[in-house]
Motif scaffolding. Structure first.
Motif, PDB file in Angstrom:
ATOM      1  N   UNK A  27       0.852  -1.187   0.000  1.00 22.97           N
ATOM      2  CA  UNK A  27       0.000   0.000   0.000  1.00 22.97           C
ATOM      3  C   UNK A  27       0.890   1.240   0.000  1.00 22.97           C
ATOM      4  N   UNK A  28       0.341   2.341  -0.514  1.00 17.90           N
ATOM      5  CA  UNK A  28       1.088   3.598  -0.592  1.00 17.90           C
ATOM      6  C   UNK A  28       0.342   4.665   0.203  1.00 17.90           C
ATOM      7  N   UNK A  29       1.053   5.361   1.083  1.00 16.32           N
ATOM      8  CA  UNK A  29       0.465   6.433   1.878  1.00 16.32           C
ATOM      9  C   UNK A  29       0.327   7.703   1.044  1.00 16.32           C
ATOM     10  N   UNK A  30      -0.355   8.690   1.593  1.00 13.96           N
ATOM     11  CA  UNK A  30      -0.575   9.948   0.879  1.00 13.96           C
ATOM     12  C   UNK A  30       0.718  10.673   0.560  1.00 13.96           C
ATOM     13  N   UNK A  31       1.761  10.430   1.366  1.00 13.98           N
ATOM     14  CA  UNK A  31       3.046  11.081   1.111  1.00 13.98           C
ATOM     15  C   UNK A  31       3.937  10.270   0.177  1.00 13.98           C
ATOM     16  N   UNK A  32       3.421   9.162  -0.357  1.00 18.82           N
ATOM     17  CA  UNK A  32       4.182   8.344  -1.286  1.00 18.82           C
ATOM     18  C   UNK A  32       4.998   7.244  -0.642  1.00 18.82           C
ATOM     19  N   UNK A  33       4.967   7.133   0.690  1.00 15.75           N
ATOM     20  CA  UNK A  33       5.724   6.089   1.381  1.00 15.75           C
ATOM     21  C   UNK A  33       5.076   4.727   1.159  1.00 15.75           C
TER      22      UNK A  33
END
Length: 294
Positions: free
Chosen positions: A190-196
């Motif tokens: 999965x990818x967080x909103x900050x791209x992590x």
């Protein structure tokens, strides 16, 4: 009265005057208000389930733009190139809108949306399907690919895992590359909103850094399948055998255990505006929706 007596009387009067003017003791005591924060235990509550026609459904994906829920159905051998796999569409009430939206796949698993397309992993290649026409517009063979599994998208980029080889691949601008290796039995991503990037593998829940290194965040939820990022360091993670966990900085909470019912919990999806977890049950051939409270 002699001078000595006058001085003695004056001293006593002065002492009494200071005693009357000084600060007075009171019986009042100050009390500080103690606020105890209630710790809420996260829970899942079942709200609906589909008909049992979604044969060997492995992954569920909610599209916020259209309100549609896509379901990948293996319908055969998870590693067999038999052309039996398909993609179905259901709505937010659990009704099957299109049983055979796309057919002719092999063993479709993880899904994600980017650039007007639905991307699906299919054993050793990445499939690109146009959302409007439902046509397969491209296939990206992965060199050395063995068991492509979960998938996540971010700003036009498509990340996907290979459980057998322990790699994370990236499709960007039509080109494939490998961005992480050595992740034993990696599945959920999965990818967080900050791209992590975050993933689930044999060691647990990990944060994947851009330089290829990683940091383990939870060592209990090992061998995970589906991963949802809630934000503020909170996650929901599933294990295929029939377990769903809530994970945060304090540890993990088992939200659901359906192992005794032999109901799998594969690559879960999520409706964020309603806090609904969508669970593909694999061999039970249905999707079950649960309300998440946390």
């Amino acid at each position: 009265m002699n001078n000595q007596s006058k001085l003695l009387l004056l001293g006593m009067s002065t002492t009494l005057l200071f005693a009357q003017c000084g600060p007075q003791k009171t019986e009042e005591t100050s009390t500080e208000e103690v606020i105890v924060e209630e710790i809420k235990t996260p829970t899942l509550t079942k709200i609906w389930e589909t008909d049992t026609t979604l044969t060997t459904n492995e992954s569920v994906l909610y599209d916020a733009a259209s309100g549609k829920i896509y379901v990948s159905n293996i319908e055969g051998d998870p590693t067999g190139k038999d052309g039996k796999g398909s993609i179905s569409i259901i709505d937010k009430e659990g009704n099957i809108v299109s049983q055979d939206w796309v057919t002719g796949l092999n063993a479709p698993k993880g899904m994600g949306i980017a650039n007007g397309n639905l991307y699906v992993t299919d054993i050793d290649e990445l499939i690109e399907i146009n959302l409007e026409s439902a046509e397969i517009t491209n296939k990206y063979p992965v060199e050395g690919g063995e068991f492509l599994n979960d998938l996540a998208t971010y700003e036009g980029k498509v990340y996907f895992t290979d459980m057998n080889t322990g790699k994370v691949h990236l499709l960007e601008g039509g080109s494939l590359s490998t961005i992480s290796e050595g992740n034993e039995s990696i599945n959920g991503i999965a990818v967080a909103e900050d791209g992590m990037l975050y993933s689930l593998d044999k060691t647990g829940l990990k944060m994947l850094h851009a330089d290829g290194s990683s940091m383990n965040m939870n060592e209990t939820v090992t061998g995970g399948d589906g991963l949802v990022i809630l934000g503020d360091g909170k996650f929901v993670a599933s294990r295929w055998a029939g377990e769903i966990y809530f994970v945060d900085k304090d540890g993990e909470t088992l939200l659901l255990d359906t192992k005794d019912a032999e109901s799998n919990t594969a690559d879960i999806g999520f409706i964020p505006e309603e806090n609904i977890v969508l669970v593909p049950t694999f061999f039970k051939n249905k999707v079950v929706a649960y309300k998440l409270d946390y």
